[in-house]
Each structure stands twice: as C-alpha cells, then as structure tokens.
Design an enzyme around this catalytic site. Structure first.
Site, PDB file in Angstrom:
ATOM      1  N   HIS A 287      -7.605  -1.072   5.526  1.00 33.01           N
ATOM      2  CA  HIS A 287      -6.602  -0.142   6.059  1.00 33.01           C
ATOM      3  C   HIS A 287      -6.462   1.033   5.094  1.00 33.01           C
ATOM      4  CE1 HIS A 287      -3.026   1.180   8.200  1.00 33.01           C
ATOM      5  NE2 HIS A 287      -2.320   1.124   7.082  1.00 33.01           N
TER       6      HIS A 287
ATOM      7  N   ASP B 234      -0.218  -3.992   6.248  1.00 33.43           N
ATOM      8  CA  ASP B 234      -0.905  -3.546   7.468  1.00 33.43           C
ATOM      9  C   ASP B 234      -2.345  -4.036   7.548  1.00 33.43           C
ATOM     10  OD1 ASP B 234       1.404  -2.244   8.106  1.00 33.43           O
ATOM     11  OD2 ASP B 234       0.609  -0.207   7.914  1.00 33.43           O
TER      12      ASP B 234
ATOM     13  N   ASP C  42       5.628   5.009   5.268  1.00 36.94           N
ATOM     14  CA  ASP C  42       6.525   4.116   5.993  1.00 36.94           C
ATOM     15  C   ASP C  42       6.691   2.768   5.289  1.00 36.94           C
ATOM     16  OD1 ASP C  42       3.820   3.600   6.760  1.00 36.94           O
ATOM     17  OD2 ASP C  42       4.508   2.490   8.516  1.00 36.94           O
ATOM     18  N   HIS C  43       5.990   2.588   4.164  1.00 37.89           N
ATOM     19  CA  HIS C  43       6.137   1.383   3.347  1.00 37.89           C
ATOM     20  C   HIS C  43       6.699   1.696   1.963  1.00 37.89           C
ATOM     21  CE1 HIS C  43       3.771  -1.145   6.174  1.00 37.89           C
ATOM     22  NE2 HIS C  43       3.295   0.051   6.498  1.00 37.89           N
TER      23      HIS C  43
ATOM     24  N   HIS D 134       1.273   4.021   1.996  1.00 38.61           N
ATOM     25  CA  HIS D 134       1.723   4.809   3.141  1.00 38.61           C
ATOM     26  C   HIS D 134       3.246   4.961   3.133  1.00 38.61           C
ATOM     27  CE1 HIS D 134      -2.180   4.080   5.650  1.00 38.61           C
ATOM     28  NE2 HIS D 134      -2.305   5.039   4.758  1.00 38.61           N
TER      29      HIS D 134
ATOM     30  N   HIS E  16       4.793  -4.763  10.715  1.00 36.53           N
ATOM     31  CA  HIS E  16       5.142  -4.060  11.955  1.00 36.53           C
ATOM     32  C   HIS E  16       5.313  -5.055  13.089  1.00 36.53           C
ATOM     33  CE1 HIS E  16       4.466   0.151  10.694  1.00 36.53           C
ATOM     34  NE2 HIS E  16       3.512  -0.349   9.921  1.00 36.53           N
TER      35      HIS E  16
ATOM     36  N   HIS F 144       0.853  -1.192   0.000  1.00 35.32           N
ATOM     37  CA  HIS F 144       0.000   0.000   0.000  1.00 35.32           C
ATOM     38  C   HIS F 144       0.887   1.240   0.000  1.00 35.32           C
ATOM     39  CE1 HIS F 144       0.813  -0.640   4.263  1.00 35.32           C
ATOM     40  NE2 HIS F 144       0.299   0.528   4.581  1.00 35.32           N
TER      41      HIS F 144
END
Length: 250
Positions: free
Chosen positions: A106, A123, A56-57, A54, A161, A52
């Site tokens: 998500h 996530d 942080d990915h 986001h 995570h 996805h």
C-alpha cells in the site's frame, strides 16, 4: 486488553488499546475524537502507534503527542512527530511486547502491529479485501498478505477502514460458490444496520473468504482469467489481476 473503536471521517477507525500495561492509540487520523473519548475517562495514553504515513492515519498525531508528551512509533520520518522509528521485530513499550511486521505494498514503508493475538494492519489487509497499491508493487503487497495469512488462525484482525460490505460484494463476484462469503454478507449487513463495526475479523475467516488470500484456488484462477485472459496461473499473477479488477469495481 480492551480494543475501543473510535470512528473518524467517513469510514476510518482509530483504535485505543487499553490494558494494565498502558493505553495506546493506533493510527489517529484526527485528534479531536480521541480527546473527546479520553477526557471523560481521565485516561492518559502511553504511546501512539502508526502503521503508515497517509494523512487519514496520522493527521492527529502531532496534536496528541504534544498534548500528552508521549512517544510516537512508526516506520520513518514521514510520520509526523515521530520519536521512535521501528522495523520488523519486537517492540517493548512499558510492560508490553509488541511484534512489528513490515508489510509494504500500500505504501513502501507500511508496518503492522501484533499484540495479545490482535493484528492492527492499517491499510494492508481489510476484511475480505486488501489495500490499493500506491507506492509499492503487486509482488510486495502479495508477499505482505502472505505474511499476515501465516499468523495464527485465531488472530483478531483490526483494519483501519469500514470497507467490509463493498469488499464482500467483490468477493462474491469473483468467488460466487463460496458459502462463507454469503454468510459474511448477511452478518455484515445486520451489523451495519445496527450501527456496529464489522470488525474484528480473524485470520481464519480471511483465509476462508478473502479472495486476495486465496489466489491459488481454482475458482479465483478462473475469475482472474475471465477478467484478463492473459493472466497466468500463478498465485501472484492471479493476485495482480484481482487487484486491478478491484480497482475498477464500485
């Protein structure tokens, strides 16, 4: 296939998948730890797989793709440097055949990858938990989790995570009579004390102890009604109540 854990930020995992068919990077939120890991091994990655958009990915996607001149796979153009938009179905890269699953909730365009009996779910599904709902709906995420729960029980679960200990504390609160949760808490504590990941989990273990996959269980129905007396008895309504409860849990 070998799966290598590359820690990033406070609690992210970037995965490097190594096999005779090539080397894949999954959800590189930061490029630098990947460069540092690949260089001494003289590895050149085959492709980048994103679950996805986001940051942080995906924060390291552009730098890695530009440096190695490799393709980037993901759901749509919200993925930086995307070259290959994908949807549910089979994805062939080199000699590997990877299953792509659409698992929104998500985010509205979240996907997961299954390869060699291993699930890379970003996530959507966590060990003993699930992702927050940012763009989707409870119904979307519920049905996405049902899809993942239907995978073969031996499927290894690699989420993005290290949330396991916190998730297990919540699971113990809402399902206090479940001995599998107590055993997982002991194991997870030992793993973290040794500096080890608590992953991979397995679909079988998640079915047995993840409250978000067990919303038809009487114990979880009772807990949902304790939190919200107006919640119904359907699995979806129990899931919705538990997700709202988890949002307030710390």
């Amino acid at each position: 296939m070998s799966v290598h854990f590359i820690p990033a930020f406070a609690d992210n995992y970037i995965y490097v998948l190594e096999s005779s068919a090539g080397v894949w990077i999954v959800d590189p939120g930061d490029a630098e730890p990947i460069f540092q890991w690949l260089a001494p091994r003289q590895m050149v990655p085959t492709a980048i797989l994103c679950t996805h958009h986001h940051a942080d990915h995906t924060g390291g996607v552009a730098a890695l793709a530009d440096h190695f001149r490799i393709p980037v796979y993901g759901a749509n153009k919200r993925i930086p440097a995307l070259t290959h938009p994908v949807a549910a179905g089979k994805l062939a890269i080199s000699s590997a055949e990877i299953q792509v699953m659409e698992v929104p909730g998500h985010t509205r365009d979240h996907i997961a990858y299954v390869w060699n009996a291993s699930l890379f779910c970003g996530d959507t599904l966590f060990a003993a938990g699930c992702g927050r709902i940012f763009e989707g709906t409870p119904e979307m995420l519920f049905h996405s989790l049902q899809q993942l729960a239907a995978l073969p029980p031996e499927t290894a679960v690699y989420c993005a995570h290290e949330y396991t200990e916190n998730n297990l504390r919540f699971a113990a609160l809402v399902d206090p009579g479940n001995p599998v949760i107590r055993d997982r808490q002991i194991q997870a504590q030992k793993q973290r004390e040794r500096g080890q990941p608590t992953l991979p989990s397995s679909i079988a273990l998640e079915r047995a102890s993840n409250p978000f996959l067990r919303c038809a269980d009487p114990a979880l129905i009772a807990s949902a009604r304790h939190f919200d007396p107006l919640s119904g008895g359907t699995a979806l309504s129990v899931f919705t109540a538990l997700r709202r409860w988890k949002d307030q849990f710390s």
